[in-house]
Design a protein around this motif. Sequence first.
Motif, mmCIF file in Angstrom:
data_model
loop_
_atom_site.group_PDB
_atom_site.id
_atom_site.type_symbol
_atom_site.label_atom_id
_atom_site.label_comp_id
_atom_site.label_asym_id
_atom_site.label_seq_id
_atom_site.Cartn_x
_atom_site.Cartn_y
_atom_site.Cartn_z
ATOM 1 N N ARG A 192 -11.321 -47.712 -3.877
ATOM 2 C CA ARG A 192 -10.919 -48.411 -5.092
ATOM 3 C C ARG A 192 -11.236 -49.875 -4.901
ATOM 4 O O ARG A 192 -11.591 -50.289 -3.813
ATOM 5 C CB ARG A 192 -9.446 -48.222 -5.389
ATOM 6 N N GLN A 193 -11.082 -50.675 -5.944
ATOM 7 C CA GLN A 193 -11.330 -52.109 -5.794
ATOM 8 C C GLN A 193 -10.016 -52.827 -5.617
ATOM 9 O O GLN A 193 -8.980 -52.359 -6.049
ATOM 10 C CB GLN A 193 -12.031 -52.647 -7.039
ATOM 11 N N VAL A 194 -10.096 -53.997 -5.032
ATOM 12 C CA VAL A 194 -8.904 -54.812 -4.884
ATOM 13 C C VAL A 194 -8.474 -55.282 -6.273
ATOM 14 O O VAL A 194 -9.307 -55.658 -7.092
ATOM 15 C CB VAL A 194 -9.224 -56.026 -3.976
ATOM 16 N N ASP A 195 -7.171 -55.252 -6.539
ATOM 17 C CA ASP A 195 -6.727 -55.584 -7.900
ATOM 18 C C ASP A 195 -6.674 -57.070 -8.161
ATOM 19 O O ASP A 195 -6.846 -57.516 -9.278
ATOM 20 C CB ASP A 195 -5.319 -55.009 -8.127
ATOM 21 N N ASN A 196 -6.420 -57.855 -7.130
ATOM 22 C CA ASN A 196 -6.193 -59.267 -7.376
ATOM 23 C C ASN A 196 -6.658 -60.075 -6.177
ATOM 24 O O ASN A 196 -6.272 -59.776 -5.055
ATOM 25 C CB ASN A 196 -4.677 -59.461 -7.579
ATOM 26 N N LEU A 197 -7.475 -61.078 -6.420
ATOM 27 C CA LEU A 197 -7.903 -61.956 -5.322
ATOM 28 C C LEU A 197 -7.470 -63.362 -5.661
ATOM 29 O O LEU A 197 -7.790 -63.875 -6.737
ATOM 30 C CB LEU A 197 -9.425 -61.902 -5.170
ATOM 31 N N ARG A 198 -6.718 -63.966 -4.732
ATOM 32 C CA ARG A 198 -6.299 -65.347 -4.998
ATOM 33 C C ARG A 198 -6.752 -66.201 -3.837
ATOM 34 O O ARG A 198 -6.814 -65.727 -2.702
ATOM 35 C CB ARG A 198 -4.777 -65.414 -5.121
#
Lengths: 163, 188
Positions: free
Chosen positions: A84-90
Motif C-alpha cells: 500500500r502507499q503511505v497515507d501521510n508524509l510530513r
Amino acid sequence: MADESLFDFLHMEIVSHIYKEQQSGKEEMDNKDRAVCVSVLESMGFRVGQGLIERLTRDSPSFKDELDVMKFVCKDFWTKVFRRQVDNLRTNHQGTYVLQDNTFSLLTQLSNGKQYLDQAPKYLAFSCGIVRGALSNLGLDSVVTAEVSVMPSCKFQVVVQKL
Amino acid sequence: MTVHNLYIFDRNGSCLYYNEWNRKKQAGISKDEEFKLMYGMLFSIRSFVSKMSPLDMYPSQARPVSACLPVCLSACLCLSACLCLPPCQSVVLSSLSVLRKEGFMSFQTSKYRLHYYETPSGLRFVMNTDLSVPNARETLQHIYSSLYVEYIVKNPVCVLGQSLDSELFSSRLDSFIRGLPFYSPRAA
C-alpha cells in the motif's frame, strides 16, 4: 510479488525466535535484552532494505533531491514491500520526515485498537531497518524509529543525518 | 431464526473460544464442565458415525456397530437437557446427517440444531441454531477461513492451542454472526 502470507509467517517466526533466544535461561527480559532484540531485527531489516532498493530502482532515473527520494520511498517502495502507499508524509524541510501509514500491513492482524499495543514495537523493528537500509543505499544516512498509538496505524520517523 | 451459540475446540479437546448470542437457559454446571461434556458428546457421535458407515470416512474394512450408540445418545440427551436452549419438553435425536465422505455434520432435536465442522487440522467448530437453519456448513467454513485463519493464525501474539483472546477476532466474528441472514436478535 509472491503470496504475502509467506513473508508474514516468516516474519512472525523470526521475531519470536530472536526473543526466545535472548530469553533462554533467564526468567524475565529486562530493557537491555529487549533493546538487543530490537537492534538485531533492525540490522536484519537494514541488509534486506539495501538489497531491495537496488532491485527496485534498477530502471528509474536518479533522484533530484532528498524530498524526491522520500516520495519514492512513500509511493513505489512502500507499495512493493507493504502492498500500500503511505497515507501521510510530513517534513520540517530540515531533514526530519514523518511517514504515517494508517493500516500497516504487519499490524492489521494484531488488533484494531489498543489490545496488544505493548507487543507492537517488536513487529515494527524489522520494517524500520528496511527503510533505513533503503535510504542508506540511496545515499541518505538516517535514523528511523516507529511509534504506534492506535493499531493498525503507525508513524515512522526518519531523521536524515547531515555530515 | 437465530444462532444460539458457537464453540471452537482444538484437536485435544480444549475449548478455544465460546460465545453466545441467544441462550435462553444456562446449564447448572460450570463452563469448563460444559465444554468437556460437549466435546465428549461430539467425540462419541463421530466415532459412532464412523462405525455405522465406515465406507464413507475410512475406506478400509467395515467394523461392527459397537455399543457406542447408547453411550452417545445418553450423553447427548444429558447435554441437551443441560444446555436446554429454550425450555424443552421433548429432546429427541431425530436425525443424523451423513453425506458422502463428510461424516458427522449436524443433528437436530425438537428445539434446536447443532452444526459441526471439522477442519483438516483438527479444529472443531460447533454452532447451535434453531430449527430453521438447514445447513450452516458454509458459514462454519467461512468462519474458519476468513476469520480464524486471518485473525488468529496470522496474529503473531496468538499462540496456537491456547484460548483465543484477540479482540479483533471476537468483534469480527460477532459482526459476522449478526450479519448472517438467519440471525435475528430475538429467537423465534
